[in-house]
Design a protein around this motif. Structure first.
Motif, PDB file in Angstrom:
ATOM      1  N   LEU A 102       0.898  -1.178  -0.022  1.00 44.09           N
ATOM      2  CA  LEU A 102      -0.073  -0.084   0.034  1.00 44.09           C
ATOM      3  C   LEU A 102       0.893   1.091  -0.234  1.00 44.09           C
ATOM      4  N   ASN A 103       0.581   2.110  -0.747  1.00 42.95           N
ATOM      5  CA  ASN A 103       0.627   3.468  -1.102  1.00 42.95           C
ATOM      6  C   ASN A 103       0.629   4.795  -0.562  1.00 42.95           C
ATOM      7  N   ILE A 104       0.963   5.697   0.179  1.00 43.62           N
ATOM      8  CA  ILE A 104      -0.252   6.495   0.494  1.00 43.62           C
ATOM      9  C   ILE A 104       1.017   7.781   0.569  1.00 43.62           C
ATOM     10  N   ARG A 105       0.133   8.694  -0.796  1.00 42.09           N
ATOM     11  CA  ARG A 105       0.210   9.989  -1.434  1.00 42.09           C
ATOM     12  C   ARG A 105       2.031  10.195  -2.044  1.00 42.09           C
ATOM     13  N   ALA A 106       1.700   8.769  -3.077  1.00 47.43           N
ATOM     14  CA  ALA A 106       2.396   8.435  -3.320  1.00 47.43           C
ATOM     15  C   ALA A 106       2.854   8.162  -5.076  1.00 47.43           C
ATOM     16  N   TYR A 107       2.075   7.813  -5.437  1.00 50.86           N
ATOM     17  CA  TYR A 107       1.295   7.436  -6.870  1.00 50.86           C
ATOM     18  C   TYR A 107       0.832   8.561  -7.711  1.00 50.86           C
ATOM     19  N   HIS A 108       0.523   9.480  -8.404  1.00 50.50           N
ATOM     20  CA  HIS A 108      -0.867   9.797  -9.269  1.00 50.50           C
ATOM     21  C   HIS A 108      -1.647   8.161 -10.275  1.00 50.50           C
ATOM     22  N   PRO A 109      -2.363   8.959 -10.432  1.00 50.33           N
ATOM     23  CA  PRO A 109      -3.189   8.191 -11.590  1.00 50.33           C
ATOM     24  C   PRO A 109      -2.336   7.819 -12.527  1.00 50.33           C
ATOM     25  N   ASP A 110      -1.968   8.788 -13.203  1.00 48.55           N
ATOM     26  CA  ASP A 110      -1.086   8.667 -14.267  1.00 48.55           C
ATOM     27  C   ASP A 110       0.341   8.240 -14.275  1.00 48.55           C
ATOM     28  N   ASP A 111       0.816   8.376 -13.200  1.00 44.85           N
ATOM     29  CA  ASP A 111       1.568   6.772 -13.279  1.00 44.85           C
ATOM     30  C   ASP A 111       1.003   5.785 -13.101  1.00 44.85           C
ATOM     31  N   ALA A 112      -0.262   5.297 -12.559  1.00 41.57           N
ATOM     32  CA  ALA A 112      -0.395   3.586 -12.802  1.00 41.57           C
ATOM     33  C   ALA A 112      -0.823   3.414 -14.351  1.00 41.57           C
ATOM     34  N   PRO A 116       0.328  -0.093 -16.077  1.00 40.34           N
ATOM     35  CA  PRO A 116      -1.036  -1.052 -15.174  1.00 40.34           C
ATOM     36  C   PRO A 116      -1.433  -1.871 -14.728  1.00 40.34           C
ATOM     37  N   SER A 117       0.075  -2.729 -15.271  1.00 41.09           N
ATOM     38  CA  SER A 117       0.480  -3.470 -14.426  1.00 41.09           C
ATOM     39  C   SER A 117       0.971  -3.882 -12.911  1.00 41.09           C
ATOM     40  N   ALA A 118       1.282  -2.787 -12.315  1.00 38.54           N
ATOM     41  CA  ALA A 118       2.308  -2.855 -11.339  1.00 38.54           C
ATOM     42  C   ALA A 118       0.944  -2.451  -9.610  1.00 38.54           C
ATOM     43  N   PHE A 119      -0.180  -1.974 -10.067  1.00 33.76           N
ATOM     44  CA  PHE A 119      -1.401  -1.082  -9.703  1.00 33.76           C
ATOM     45  C   PHE A 119      -2.304  -2.700  -9.254  1.00 33.76           C
ATOM     46  N   GLU A 120      -2.845  -2.076  -8.703  1.00 31.99           N
ATOM     47  CA  GLU A 120      -4.208  -2.703  -8.697  1.00 31.99           C
ATOM     48  C   GLU A 120      -5.076  -2.201  -8.697  1.00 31.99           C
ATOM     49  N   ASP A 121      -6.676  -2.761  -9.722  1.00 29.17           N
ATOM     50  CA  ASP A 121      -7.476  -1.966  -9.748  1.00 29.17           C
ATOM     51  C   ASP A 121      -8.616  -1.913  -9.492  1.00 29.17           C
ATOM     52  N   LEU A 122      -9.146  -1.210  -8.091  1.00 29.68           N
ATOM     53  CA  LEU A 122      -9.669  -1.221  -6.823  1.00 29.68           C
ATOM     54  C   LEU A 122     -11.125  -0.945  -7.318  1.00 29.68           C
ATOM     55  N   THR A 123     -11.556  -0.903  -8.691  1.00 29.11           N
ATOM     56  CA  THR A 123     -12.960  -1.328  -8.688  1.00 29.11           C
ATOM     57  C   THR A 123     -13.035  -2.652  -8.647  1.00 29.11           C
ATOM     58  N   TYR A 153      -7.403   3.089 -10.364  1.00 25.24           N
ATOM     59  CA  TYR A 153      -5.499   2.866  -9.171  1.00 25.24           C
ATOM     60  C   TYR A 153      -5.039   3.599  -8.435  1.00 25.24           C
ATOM     61  N   THR A 154      -5.897   4.766  -8.513  1.00 22.40           N
ATOM     62  CA  THR A 154      -5.634   5.053  -6.906  1.00 22.40           C
ATOM     63  C   THR A 154      -6.384   5.731  -5.966  1.00 22.40           C
ATOM     64  N   MET A 363      -3.740   6.564  -2.282  1.00 21.34           N
ATOM     65  CA  MET A 363      -3.530   4.949  -1.618  1.00 21.34           C
ATOM     66  C   MET A 363      -3.509   4.715  -3.365  1.00 21.34           C
ATOM     67  N   ALA A 364      -2.678   3.989  -2.602  1.00 23.12           N
ATOM     68  CA  ALA A 364      -2.370   2.617  -4.526  1.00 23.12           C
ATOM     69  C   ALA A 364      -2.022   1.612  -3.566  1.00 23.12           C
ATOM     70  N   MET A 365      -2.567   0.301  -5.037  1.00 20.05           N
ATOM     71  CA  MET A 365      -2.175  -1.092  -3.912  1.00 20.05           C
ATOM     72  C   MET A 365      -1.161  -1.517  -5.002  1.00 20.05           C
ATOM     73  N   SER A 366      -0.395  -1.868  -4.453  1.00 19.39           N
ATOM     74  CA  SER A 366       0.274  -2.923  -5.190  1.00 19.39           C
ATOM     75  C   SER A 366      -0.195  -4.331  -6.649  1.00 19.39           C
ATOM     76  N   ALA A 367      -0.529  -4.193  -7.489  1.00 15.68           N
ATOM     77  CA  ALA A 367      -1.308  -6.031  -8.102  1.00 15.68           C
ATOM     78  C   ALA A 367      -0.234  -6.832  -7.306  1.00 15.68           C
ATOM     79  N   ASN A 368       0.712  -6.981  -7.142  1.00 13.17           N
ATOM     80  CA  ASN A 368       1.650  -8.165  -6.643  1.00 13.17           C
ATOM     81  C   ASN A 368       1.018  -8.005  -5.023  1.00 13.17           C
TER      82      ASN A 368
END
Length: 541
Positions: A102-112, A116-123, A153-154, A363-368
């Motif tokens: 988990l990542n707080i105030r770290a990655y923007h939607p554009d980063d994800a 896209p393979s690095a981040f969990e799609d939270l929908t 993603y965020t 908030m961003a979550m690793s896909a892994n």
């Protein structure tokens, strides 16, 4: 504070080497093998990266964070990184695909979106996060803010209705006005006369000609405008800025649904000429275009003010809430430019667009992530009222925050003392949480102050006429368009900012103005305008 166009992630062998070195400093905050993602007694281990400021205590020492760990049933490994280091480390982490659970105030939607393979799609997980689901239902603009082609993603943060105000305000020394028998100016002509009186009539009463009638913030060197820019005077002409964030900082604006760039307008020339007049007549510092003294000129301390008018956040531009200098100033509506009626004069739309209340990368979550359900449980807890209020205002059990009733709280003097000592016991604006509108807080001087100064612009917000005349925060560019616009902007601003600085000091003579227009046309500004028009039409129309 700015959320500019995201840069591409580092790639290739050389970048991977750099990433390895940088990530050493992050204490291997990213993924771990499944085997070591449980404690000896079977608890899931979740690593959480938090971007913190130097004036905050470490999150692992915050009582609410310890309670979060206990309630979640997980073992949380907190990893912190300072703002000053994260910009470089982020690119390295993306290049190496080394993302914390988990990542707080770290990655923007554009980063994800670019990785896209690095981040969990939270929908896909929304039903496991009922607090987030309720947040999106009650604040649909928040979901639109982070929705990238149907994927989330965020998660955004929401500091609450207390920050549903612009971060940009115009303030004037009311003590000086009263002493000189003057009224708050409503036009540029009236403002000029007030500034002349501030210059010549010793309003601070110390017998010295040390007054700065209007203190202007220096122009940036990589974009057109930003926080507390002198180009807020564009609102006097009827063009609404929103300088907290977004394309307005690069000059792009909307009028009746049509996108343009202010640098190509007569209104911009009018503002340049007015700024030059203030400079030539000694009503603004002659070095304002490049100076680093904006803050020091405001905050001289004591009770003898030096500055008459500024653009800033609120009266804390001059000192702490309640200080002698703080109390001398009031906010004012921006005066109308010549030929512009009061009902056509507007104000910076940052507040009504949501860019002061919300941020899109909290908030961003690793896909892994090995312990996905544990991660989702932690996210859901963070977005509960219980943990959101403590992230923003301090731990209840430590006496920084007092619960005074259902959905009502009071921030205590203990918190203020800690904050004043540079040891804030909260995440403050970095929270991964949501403050619902039914929550009330007493003692939050920051939200109280910015809400109060925003009152002066209430009518001018109405004059804007809604989203047909500004970019809502959820208008975003696709990855390919981001790159095109960013590359064009780099060339544009490298070329034209020196011309603009010259005109802001000396005036927009015909030759220099024509040169600016010719340069803008040759540097693909129309391509950028077309791209932003496409994005605006996609999200708004």
């Amino acid at each position: 504070m700015n959320k500019g166009v995201a840069k591409k992630a580092i790639s290739g062998v050389a970048a991977a080497g750099a990433a390895a070195m940088l990530l050493t400093g992050m204490a291997a905050c990213g993924q771990s093998t499944a085997a070591n993602k449980k404690t000896s007694d079977g608890k899931p281990i979740v690593t959480i990266l938090v971007q913190q400021n130097t004036n905050q205590i470490n999150i692992k020492d915050m009582t609410w964070a310890k309670q979060l760990e206990e309630e979640s049933g997980a073992k949380i490994e907190w990893k912190t990184v300072l703002d000053t280091a994260w910009g470089q480390q982020k690119n390295a982490s993306l290049a190496a695909n080394d993302i914390a659970d988990l990542n707080i105030r770290a990655y923007h939607p554009d980063d994800a979106a670019q990785n896209p393979s690095a981040f969990e799609d939270l929908t896909d997980d929304i039903d496991k996060m009922p607090n987030v689901k309720k947040f999106f239902e009650e604040k649909p603009v928040a979901k639109k803010f982070v929705d990238v082609d149907g994927k989330v993603y965020t998660l955004p943060s929401d500091r609450g209705k207390g920050f549903a105000a612009s971060g940009q305000h115009m303030m004037i020394n009311k003590t000086w006005l009263d002493k000189l028998g003057l009224k708050v100016p409503t036009t540029w002509d009236e403002l000029t006369k007030v500034l002349e009186a501030f210059k010549t009539q010793d309003p601070n009463g110390n017998g010295k000609a040390d007054e700065i009638p209007m203190n202007l913030r220096a122009l940036p060197t990589d974009t057109l405008a930003g926080w507390w820019s002198p180009f807020l005077f564009l609102n006097s002409t009827g063009i609404a800025t929103h300088y907290n964030s977004g394309p307005s900082q690069q000059g792009y604006y909307v009028e009746n649904g049509k996108v343009g760039n202010v640098m190509q307008t007569e209104q911009f020339r009018q503002v340049l000429d007015y700024l030059a007049t203030l400079t030539k007549e000694g009503l603004a510092p002659k070095d304002w275009v490049t100076t680093d003294k904006y803050d020091s000129r405001n905050q001289v301390g004591g009770n003898v003010a030096q500055v008459g008018v500024v653009f800033g956040w609120d009266q804390t531009a001059f000192g702490a809430v309640g200080s002698d200098l703080y109390n001398q100033y009031i906010s004012m509506a921006v005066p109308s430019a010549p030929g512009v009626s009061a009902d056509k004069t507007v104000w910076d739309a940052s507040g009504i667009s949501g860019s002061n209340e919300f941020e899109d990368y909290h908030m961003a979550m690793s896909a892994n992530a090995a312990n996905k359900d544990a991660c989702l449980k932690i996210i859901n807890l963070l977005y509960s009222e219980k943990y959101s209020v403590q992230q923003l205002w301090g731990s209840i059990d430590d006496g920084y925050l007092k619960k005074t009733g259902e959905h009502s709280y009071e921030r205590t003097e203990k918190f203020q003392k800690a904050a004043d000592a540079g040891k804030s016991p909260t995440l403050e604006d970095r929270l991964a949480g949501w403050i619902p509108d039914d929550i009330t807080i007493k003692g939050d001087s920051g939200s109280d102050s910015v809400t109060a100064v925003d009152e002066a612009n209430k009518q001018q917000y109405e004059n804007i006429g809604g989203e047909k005349n500004y970019f809502p925060i959820y208008v975003r560019l696709g990855s390919e368009d981001q790159t095109t616009v960013a590359n064009n902007n780099t060339t544009i601003f490298t070329t034209v900012l020196p011309l603009i600085a010259k005109m802001a000091q000396n005036g927009a003579d015909d030759a220099t103005w024509k040169n600016l227009q010719d340069q803008l046309k040759s540097l693909n500004i129309q391509q950028n305008i077309d791209i932003w028009q496409k994005a605006y039409d996609k999200y708004v129309k």
